[in-house]
Design a protein around this motif. Structure first.
Motif, short mmCIF file in Angstrom:
data_model
loop_
_atom_site.label_atom_id
_atom_site.label_comp_id
_atom_site.label_asym_id
_atom_site.label_seq_id
_atom_site.Cartn_x
_atom_site.Cartn_y
_atom_site.Cartn_z
N PRO A 159 4.53 48.15 33.88
CA PRO A 159 3.11 47.80 34.05
C PRO A 159 2.37 47.68 32.72
O PRO A 159 1.28 47.12 32.68
CB PRO A 159 2.55 48.98 34.87
CG PRO A 159 3.47 50.11 34.58
CD PRO A 159 4.82 49.53 34.28
N TYR B 64 -3.82 49.63 32.49
CA TYR B 64 -2.88 50.71 32.83
C TYR B 64 -2.67 51.66 31.66
O TYR B 64 -2.56 52.86 31.84
CB TYR B 64 -1.54 50.11 33.27
CG TYR B 64 -0.55 51.16 33.72
CD1 TYR B 64 -0.63 51.70 35.00
CD2 TYR B 64 0.44 51.64 32.86
CE1 TYR B 64 0.26 52.69 35.41
CE2 TYR B 64 1.33 52.62 33.26
CZ TYR B 64 1.24 53.14 34.54
OH TYR B 64 2.10 54.12 34.94
N VAL C 20 -5.72 54.22 36.66
CA VAL C 20 -5.08 52.97 37.09
C VAL C 20 -3.62 53.30 37.38
O VAL C 20 -2.90 53.81 36.52
CB VAL C 20 -5.17 51.88 36.00
CG1 VAL C 20 -4.36 50.65 36.39
CG2 VAL C 20 -6.63 51.50 35.76
N THR D 140 0.25 52.36 39.40
CA THR D 140 1.11 51.34 40.00
C THR D 140 1.24 51.65 41.49
O THR D 140 0.91 52.76 41.95
CB THR D 140 2.52 51.37 39.38
OG1 THR D 140 3.13 52.61 39.70
CG2 THR D 140 2.46 51.18 37.88
#
Ligand code: SF4
Ligand code: SF4
Length: 201
Positions: free
Chosen positions: A138, A146, A152, A154
């Motif tokens: 990511p 991220y 944030v 995944t």
């Protein structure tokens, strides 16, 4: 996985890697490197007493670092075989033994620091290549923050947070302050947006 582990005609080799194959269809010889787990998998009852005394703390890979584990651990709930293992690179007690707290805690006496990796040869008729996959990195999509914002996540990290067997027992919290978020935004890449709208048309 449990069914595979119990099947009388399947030999399950975990922590193992195929390092060479020779032969032909119907008559292959596969060389397999079986890594040492330092715990006798037939004797271990997965009671967890060893984990409670182990002083070494590492991020838990299965929970994607959202929880921690010890140097002696079970890789994930319902792992097959149901036996613990030691990551020898993390353990304090290997050569010379300077810790051995887990050995003292294990009533079954199934921890053995003398185990070593071994190479075995299996004769098989066919080979199925199932390579698995790698998780997308990511950090390549930094425009979504991220690497800059701890909240944030995944989709896999989100799955661990809402999973009843996960690090928060299924309670959805923000990693930064462990409080419940008031709202959540989901990012869907454009190529999937068209697919999802098709489902609702
Ligand atoms: S190694 Fe021993 S103490 Fe640890 S889970 Fe297995 S049986 Fe229990
Ligand atoms: S010997 Fe290694 S695995 Fe066992 S308690 Fe000590 S650090 Fe943990």
């Amino acid at each position: 996985m449990m069914d595979v582990g119990r099947h009388p005609r399947i030999k399950l080799l975990t922590m193992s890697e195929v390092v060479g194959v020779k032969g032909y269809v119907g008559n292959f010889q596969a060389r397999i490197l079986k890594k040492a787990r330092y715990v006798d998998e037939k004797e271990c009852t997965a009671c967890g007493e060893c984990t409670r005394v182990c002083p070494v703390v590492w991020p838990d890979e299965f929970d994607l670092g959202l929880s921690s584990r010890r140097a002696i651990f079970s890789p994930f709930p319902q792992a097959v075989p149901s036996a613990y293992l030691i990551n020898i690179n993390e353990c304090l007690g290997h050569n010379p033994v300077v810790c051995a707290k887990c050995v003292e805690a294990c009533d079954k006496g199934c921890i053995n620091f003398h185990m070593s990796d071994e190479e075995i040869v299996e004769e098989v008729g066919s080979i199925i290549v199932a390579t698995g996959l790698e998780v997308y990195d990511p950090t390549e999509l930094d425009e979504y923050g991220y690497t800059r914002f701890e909240n944030v996540l995944t989709s896999l990290e989100f799955e661990r947070l809402v999973n009843a067997g996960g690090p928060t027992n299924g309670e959805l919290i923000r990693p930064t302050d462990r409080k419940r978020p008031r709202s959540i935004g989901f990012y869907l890449p454009p190529k999937y947006k068209a697919w999802v709208s098709g489902l609702h048309s």
